[in-house]
Design a protein around this motif. Structure first.
Motif, short mmCIF file in Angstrom:
data_model
loop_
_atom_site.label_atom_id
_atom_site.label_comp_id
_atom_site.label_asym_id
_atom_site.label_seq_id
_atom_site.Cartn_x
_atom_site.Cartn_y
_atom_site.Cartn_z
N ILE A 217 -65.57 13.76 6.59
CA ILE A 217 -66.03 12.58 5.87
C ILE A 217 -67.33 12.09 6.51
CG2 ILE A 217 -65.38 10.30 5.01
CD1 ILE A 217 -63.44 12.65 4.26
N THR A 218 -68.38 11.94 5.71
CA THR A 218 -69.68 11.54 6.27
C THR A 218 -70.29 10.37 5.50
OG1 THR A 218 -71.24 12.83 4.93
CG2 THR A 218 -70.08 14.01 6.66
N GLY A 219 -71.29 9.78 6.14
CA GLY A 219 -72.13 8.78 5.50
C GLY A 219 -73.25 9.45 4.75
N PHE A 220 -74.35 8.73 4.54
CA PHE A 220 -75.37 9.19 3.61
C PHE A 220 -76.77 9.29 4.22
CE2 PHE A 220 -71.88 7.13 1.54
CZ PHE A 220 -71.54 8.03 0.55
N GLU A 221 -76.91 8.87 5.45
CA GLU A 221 -78.21 8.98 6.11
C GLU A 221 -78.36 10.36 6.75
OE1 GLU A 221 -80.57 6.82 5.80
OE2 GLU A 221 -79.30 5.46 4.65
N PRO A 222 -79.59 10.78 7.06
CA PRO A 222 -79.80 12.12 7.62
C PRO A 222 -78.96 12.42 8.86
CG PRO A 222 -81.90 11.19 6.95
CD PRO A 222 -80.88 10.10 6.76
N VAL A 243 -59.27 17.61 8.91
CA VAL A 243 -60.03 16.53 8.30
C VAL A 243 -60.57 15.66 9.43
CG1 VAL A 243 -59.99 14.55 6.75
CG2 VAL A 243 -58.57 16.55 6.25
N GLU A 244 -61.89 15.55 9.50
CA GLU A 244 -62.54 14.72 10.53
C GLU A 244 -63.30 13.58 9.87
OE1 GLU A 244 -64.25 16.45 14.24
OE2 GLU A 244 -64.16 18.34 13.10
N ASN A 245 -63.40 12.50 10.59
CA ASN A 245 -64.07 11.31 10.07
C ASN A 245 -65.34 11.03 10.87
OD1 ASN A 245 -64.78 8.88 8.88
ND2 ASN A 245 -63.21 7.69 9.95
N GLN A 246 -66.47 11.50 10.37
CA GLN A 246 -67.75 11.22 11.02
C GLN A 246 -68.19 9.78 10.77
OE1 GLN A 246 -70.89 10.63 9.24
NE2 GLN A 246 -71.99 10.37 11.17
N TYR A 247 -67.73 9.20 9.65
CA TYR A 247 -68.21 7.89 9.18
C TYR A 247 -67.29 6.78 9.68
CZ TYR A 247 -70.96 5.29 5.62
OH TYR A 247 -71.83 4.46 4.95
N ARG A 248 -67.00 6.81 10.96
CA ARG A 248 -66.00 5.89 11.51
C ARG A 248 -66.45 4.43 11.51
NH1 ARG A 248 -64.55 8.82 17.08
NH2 ARG A 248 -66.77 9.35 16.87
N ARG A 249 -67.74 4.19 11.40
CA ARG A 249 -68.20 2.81 11.36
C ARG A 249 -67.84 2.13 10.05
NH1 ARG A 249 -72.74 5.97 10.50
NH2 ARG A 249 -74.16 5.35 8.81
N VAL A 250 -67.43 2.92 9.05
CA VAL A 250 -67.08 2.37 7.74
C VAL A 250 -65.67 2.76 7.30
CG1 VAL A 250 -67.67 2.38 5.27
CG2 VAL A 250 -69.50 2.29 6.98
N VAL A 251 -65.28 3.99 7.57
CA VAL A 251 -64.04 4.56 7.02
C VAL A 251 -62.93 4.60 8.06
CG1 VAL A 251 -63.02 6.69 6.10
CG2 VAL A 251 -65.29 5.97 5.34
N ARG A 252 -61.73 4.27 7.60
CA ARG A 252 -60.54 4.48 8.43
C ARG A 252 -59.50 5.21 7.60
NH1 ARG A 252 -56.91 0.20 7.99
NH2 ARG A 252 -57.53 -1.22 6.33
N LEU A 253 -58.52 5.79 8.26
CA LEU A 253 -57.54 6.67 7.60
C LEU A 253 -56.87 5.99 6.42
CD1 LEU A 253 -55.86 9.27 7.47
CD2 LEU A 253 -54.30 8.26 9.15
N ALA A 254 -56.45 4.74 6.58
CA ALA A 254 -55.71 4.04 5.54
C ALA A 254 -56.60 3.50 4.44
CB ALA A 254 -54.89 2.91 6.15
N GLY A 255 -57.90 3.36 4.69
CA GLY A 255 -58.81 2.81 3.70
C GLY A 255 -58.62 1.31 3.51
N ASN A 256 -59.00 0.83 2.36
CA ASN A 256 -58.89 -0.60 2.02
C ASN A 256 -57.60 -0.79 1.23
OD1 ASN A 256 -59.10 -3.14 0.74
ND2 ASN A 256 -61.33 -3.09 0.84
N GLU A 257 -56.57 -1.23 1.91
CA GLU A 257 -55.25 -1.29 1.29
C GLU A 257 -55.16 -2.36 0.21
OE1 GLU A 257 -53.86 -1.60 5.22
OE2 GLU A 257 -52.62 0.21 5.08
N SER A 258 -55.93 -3.44 0.33
CA SER A 258 -55.95 -4.48 -0.71
C SER A 258 -56.53 -3.93 -2.00
CB SER A 258 -56.75 -5.69 -0.24
OG SER A 258 -56.15 -6.29 0.89
N ALA A 259 -57.62 -3.18 -1.88
CA ALA A 259 -58.23 -2.57 -3.07
C ALA A 259 -57.29 -1.55 -3.71
CB ALA A 259 -59.56 -1.91 -2.70
N GLN A 260 -56.61 -0.79 -2.88
CA GLN A 260 -55.66 0.20 -3.40
C GLN A 260 -54.51 -0.47 -4.15
OE1 GLN A 260 -54.44 2.90 -0.20
NE2 GLN A 260 -56.50 2.76 0.66
N ALA A 261 -54.04 -1.59 -3.62
CA ALA A 261 -52.94 -2.32 -4.29
C ALA A 261 -53.37 -2.82 -5.66
CB ALA A 261 -52.49 -3.48 -3.40
N LEU A 262 -54.62 -3.27 -5.75
CA LEU A 262 -55.15 -3.74 -7.04
C LEU A 262 -55.26 -2.59 -8.03
CD1 LEU A 262 -56.29 -6.12 -8.66
CD2 LEU A 262 -58.55 -5.57 -7.70
#
Length: 363
Positions: A217-222, A243-262
């Motif tokens: 999982i990555t971000g969008f800058e070079p 599965v590795e998370n390069q974009y740790r400053r934004v992404v976490r394993l569980a994601g945004n649980e409130s958005a998912q519930a909606l």
């Protein structure tokens, strides 16, 4: 982003490209899933900094590009109705339908408005109760929560002059479809960071395990993209698939649980047709029956509209990574941003648009 310059730092970019070259011993084919990643790669020339043995494949991660032609025609059929205010993100206005696009229909007098959020369209409906206001909800899991919020709020307010034409799609199923394809050439993925910021990345774990393929999982800058490539190639060279998370400053394993519930409250997971790719099981989101009153397809009786893709447009091959935009005979000739054959030439995340804007290659 607070420290944007750090993720475009030339010294860091050089260090990462040298590191990638130092660990690469054989050819690898890696797909960046997201159109935002594709634009960053082409704009900054990231693919040209890599060893010749590394091939980047552009994936189907442009939500405008994969919106099927039938839904464009449904939008046109709704927008032309008397008393309708049709609201959409700006990218959708230039996407060609069977005969014309929303921008051409607007020029003919239809009340078509560009908004930046479905909540803007909701406010238009509150301000103009004598009009039927429709929002065109497209995009991946990134934009789906705001569409869900608009539906939820419309029901809470009892807003009967507002409805949604929903064509949201999900990323993991299309990755599964690509890997199941007999033509698939992908050996590793760069996952879309913004999608994972909402959904997390737990859905990618079984995908990686089943197909023995690394997903980073990555971000969008070079620097994000190059770091993600380094991690992916490191796995490939070692014979690992995680599965590795390069974009740790934004992404976490569980994601945004409130958005998912909606999303779960408002939408049901359904089969969805993708432009150029065909129907993919469980790849779409549709309003649940309890929100049927706000379903524009039912309100305006356009759900039966079905159309065929134009034969001249090869965007389906581009979206599957089977064809580079510049390898299409129509690229830059009969297909340009002013006169596009398909959505990949007009979307801000489309691969054809990226090549046309940043790199005029010849086949």
């Amino acid at each position: 982003m607070k420290y944007l310059s750090e993720y475009r730092d030339p010294a860091t970019v050089k260090k990462l490209t040298q590191a990638i070259a130092s660990i690469t011993t054989q050819p690898w084919r890696i797909m960046e899933v997201c159109g935002g990643q594709t634009h960053s790669i082409i704009k900054h020339g990231i693919d040209q900094l890599l060893p010749d043995t590394i091939t980047l494949i552009h994936g189907p991660g442009c939500p405008v590009c994969v919106t099927p032609l039938a839904y464009i025609d449904k939008a046109l059929a709704i927008a032309v109705q008397p008393g309708v205010i049709f609201c959409s993100f700006g990218d959708m206005l230039r996407v060609p339908g069977s005969q014309l696009d929303l921008l051409a229909l607007k020029a003919q007098g239809a009340d078509i408005r560009v908004v930046y959020s479905p909540l803007d369209a909701l406010e238009v409906a509150r301000q103009q109760p004598d009009k039927q206001v429709v929002f065109f909800g497209v995009g991946f899991e990134t934009t789906a929560p705001t569409t869900a919020l608009a539906a939820y709020q419309a029901r809470q307010w009892g807003l009967t002059n507002f409805s949604l034409l929903v064509c949201h799609v999900r990323v993991p199923p299309v990755m599964q479809a690509l890997l199941n394809s007999p033509n698939q050439q992908v050996q590793g993925f760069l996952g879309a960071g913004h999608v994972c910021s909402i959904m997390g990345y737990h859905e990618y774990l079984p995908l990686s395990e089943q197909h023995k393929i690394p997903i980073v999982i990555t971000g969008f800058e070079p620097v994000d993209i190059l770091h993600g490539l380094y991690l992916c190639i490191q796995q490939l060279e070692a014979g690992r698939f995680e599965v590795e998370n390069q974009y740790r400053r934004v992404v976490r394993l569980a994601g945004n649980e409130s958005a998912q519930a909606l999303l779960q409250q408002v939408f049901a997971v359904v089969d969805r047709s993708w432009r150029g790719l065909g129907e993919i099981p469980l790849s779409g989101l549709a309003l649940k029956p309890e929100f049927a009153e706000w379903d524009a397809e039912q309100r305006f009786a356009v759900d039966s509209i079905a159309t065929q893709e134009p034969a001249a447009c090869r965007s389906g091959e581009v979206l599957q990574g089977l064809l580079k935009p510049s390898q299409c005979a129509e690229f830059g000739k009969t297909c340009t941003p002013e006169h596009p054959l398909g959505a990949t030439m007009v979307s801000s995340e489309g691969a054809c648009a990226a090549y046309f804007r940043y790199r005029r290659e010849t086949p």
